[in-house]
Design a protein around this motif. Structure first.
Motif, short mmCIF file in Angstrom:
data_model
loop_
_atom_site.label_atom_id
_atom_site.label_comp_id
_atom_site.label_asym_id
_atom_site.label_seq_id
_atom_site.Cartn_x
_atom_site.Cartn_y
_atom_site.Cartn_z
N GLY A 145 -4.90 -55.82 -67.24
CA GLY A 145 -4.21 -56.88 -66.52
C GLY A 145 -2.75 -57.00 -66.92
N LEU A 146 -2.48 -56.90 -68.21
CA LEU A 146 -1.10 -56.98 -68.68
C LEU A 146 -0.28 -55.77 -68.24
CD1 LEU A 146 -1.85 -58.33 -72.26
CD2 LEU A 146 -0.64 -59.58 -70.45
N GLU A 147 -0.93 -54.63 -68.17
CA GLU A 147 -0.24 -53.43 -67.69
C GLU A 147 0.08 -53.57 -66.20
OE1 GLU A 147 -0.71 -48.55 -67.75
OE2 GLU A 147 -2.40 -49.82 -68.32
N ALA A 148 -0.87 -54.06 -65.44
CA ALA A 148 -0.66 -54.23 -64.00
C ALA A 148 0.45 -55.24 -63.72
CB ALA A 148 -1.96 -54.69 -63.33
N SER A 149 0.62 -56.21 -64.63
CA SER A 149 1.65 -57.23 -64.46
C SER A 149 3.02 -56.78 -64.95
CB SER A 149 1.25 -58.51 -65.21
OG SER A 149 0.05 -59.04 -64.70
N GLY A 150 3.10 -55.63 -65.60
CA GLY A 150 4.37 -55.14 -66.10
C GLY A 150 4.73 -55.65 -67.48
N VAL A 151 3.79 -56.31 -68.17
CA VAL A 151 4.05 -56.84 -69.50
C VAL A 151 3.82 -55.78 -70.58
CG1 VAL A 151 3.36 -58.62 -71.18
CG2 VAL A 151 3.41 -59.16 -68.74
N VAL A 152 2.85 -54.92 -70.34
CA VAL A 152 2.44 -53.89 -71.31
C VAL A 152 2.48 -52.53 -70.63
CG1 VAL A 152 0.43 -53.01 -72.60
CG2 VAL A 152 1.03 -55.43 -72.73
N THR A 153 2.78 -51.52 -71.41
CA THR A 153 2.69 -50.15 -70.94
C THR A 153 1.92 -49.34 -71.98
OG1 THR A 153 3.96 -48.26 -70.10
CG2 THR A 153 4.85 -49.41 -72.02
N LYS A 154 1.44 -48.18 -71.58
CA LYS A 154 0.73 -47.33 -72.53
C LYS A 154 1.31 -45.93 -72.47
CE LYS A 154 -3.08 -46.30 -69.31
NZ LYS A 154 -4.51 -46.47 -69.05
N ARG A 155 1.21 -45.22 -73.57
CA ARG A 155 1.67 -43.84 -73.64
C ARG A 155 0.89 -43.10 -74.71
NH1 ARG A 155 5.47 -43.33 -78.02
NH2 ARG A 155 6.13 -45.37 -78.82
N LYS A 156 0.97 -41.79 -74.67
CA LYS A 156 0.27 -40.98 -75.65
C LYS A 156 1.27 -40.42 -76.65
CE LYS A 156 -3.43 -37.59 -76.03
NZ LYS A 156 -4.38 -36.71 -75.29
N LEU A 157 0.97 -40.61 -77.92
CA LEU A 157 1.85 -40.08 -78.96
C LEU A 157 1.70 -38.57 -79.04
CD1 LEU A 157 1.25 -42.71 -81.79
CD2 LEU A 157 3.15 -42.60 -80.17
N PRO A 158 2.78 -37.85 -79.33
CA PRO A 158 2.73 -36.38 -79.39
C PRO A 158 1.94 -35.89 -80.60
CG PRO A 158 4.85 -37.17 -80.14
CD PRO A 158 4.13 -38.37 -79.62
N PRO A 159 1.58 -34.59 -80.62
CA PRO A 159 0.89 -34.02 -81.78
C PRO A 159 1.77 -34.19 -83.03
CG PRO A 159 0.80 -32.54 -79.90
CD PRO A 159 1.74 -33.64 -79.53
N PRO A 160 1.18 -34.29 -84.21
CA PRO A 160 -0.26 -34.12 -84.47
C PRO A 160 -1.08 -35.39 -84.31
CG PRO A 160 0.92 -34.42 -86.52
CD PRO A 160 1.97 -34.45 -85.44
N ILE A 161 -0.47 -36.50 -83.87
CA ILE A 161 -1.22 -37.76 -83.80
C ILE A 161 -2.16 -37.78 -82.60
CG2 ILE A 161 -1.00 -40.25 -83.64
CD1 ILE A 161 1.68 -40.03 -84.99
N ASN A 162 -1.63 -37.44 -81.41
CA ASN A 162 -2.44 -37.38 -80.20
C ASN A 162 -3.26 -38.65 -79.96
OD1 ASN A 162 -1.70 -34.83 -79.24
ND2 ASN A 162 -3.12 -33.81 -80.65
#
Length: 221
Positions: A67-84
């Motif tokens: 819900g927060l992502e859809a509202s523009g409050v939160v975003t998500k991303r994937k950290l690069p290796p080696p964390i992944n």
């Protein structure tokens, strides 16, 4: 006579042009604003968020993040290796909610029912310092304070600009507190002796710091 249906429990929006009403559309669901709180000091993994919000279920946390992502409050991303690992973080606009948390926290701390001895997360503790700091007690002194909270390091500046914290290296800290957030809160807000927590560095700065945050008077019933 047929009674008018006043509320619709399945409708998320208040359908009200008031900015406050729309704000509640965005972060008014149970747990939503606390998810925002936990993200105030940078990106967090799903497991980190659950750790800071032990009462939330995985299903509800997923719903709130969506819900927060859809509202523009939160975003998500994937950290690069080696964390992944996938992390969630506030958007620039999401970070603008910080004063809301601070003002709401100070207002609610005046409630006769507020119990500062209850559990709290690292983010909650640090936000409370920014909320409760008494600038008259700070005076002209400035210091750098470090915190080791639940295995994570935070560095904070305290001075004429108030209290500002971030996750970071503690090498430059004048004093470092190591304990659970609840134990540090017990010292700062509950009057517990400072020797119940680990303190490294200047004892004088440590004593000065823990005396900067008086709780506001309770509201009259």
């Amino acid at each position: 006579m047929k009674l008018e249906k006043v509320t619709d429990s399945t409708k998320r929006s208040y359908d009200d042009a008031c900015g406050a009403a729309h704000g509640l559309d965005l972060v008014g669901d149970r747990w939503a604003l606390l998810v925002v709180r936990e993200l105030m000091f940078g990106p967090r993994r799903f497991s980190d968020l659950r750790g800071g919000l032990p009462g939330i279920s995985a299903n509800v946390l997923t719903q709130r993040l969506e819900g927060l992502e859809a509202s523009g409050v939160v975003t998500k991303r994937k950290l690069p290796p080696p964390i992944n690992a996938q992390v969630y973080e506030l958007t620039d606009w999401g970070y603008e909610a910080k004063p809301i948390l601070e003002i709401l926290g100070r207002w609610a701390a005046r409630s006769p029912g507020h119990d500062p001895s209850k559990p709290l997360s690292a983010a909650s503790l640090l936000l409370s310092f920014g909320t409760m700091i008494d600038m008259k007690r700070v005076g002209v002194i400035a210091a750098t304070i470090g915190f080791r909270l639940n295995g994570e390091d935070y560095i904070a500046s305290v001075g004429l600009g108030g209290f500002a914290a971030r996750r970071g290296d503690l090498a430059a800290a004048d004093v470092v507190f190591t304990a659970s957030p609840a134990m540090i809160a017990a010292v700062v807000y509950g009057g517990a002796p400072i020797d119940i927590i680990q303190v490294e560095g200047s004892a004088q700065v440590a004593e000065w710091f823990v005396g900067l945050f008086p709780l506001p008077e309770k509201a009259a019933p």
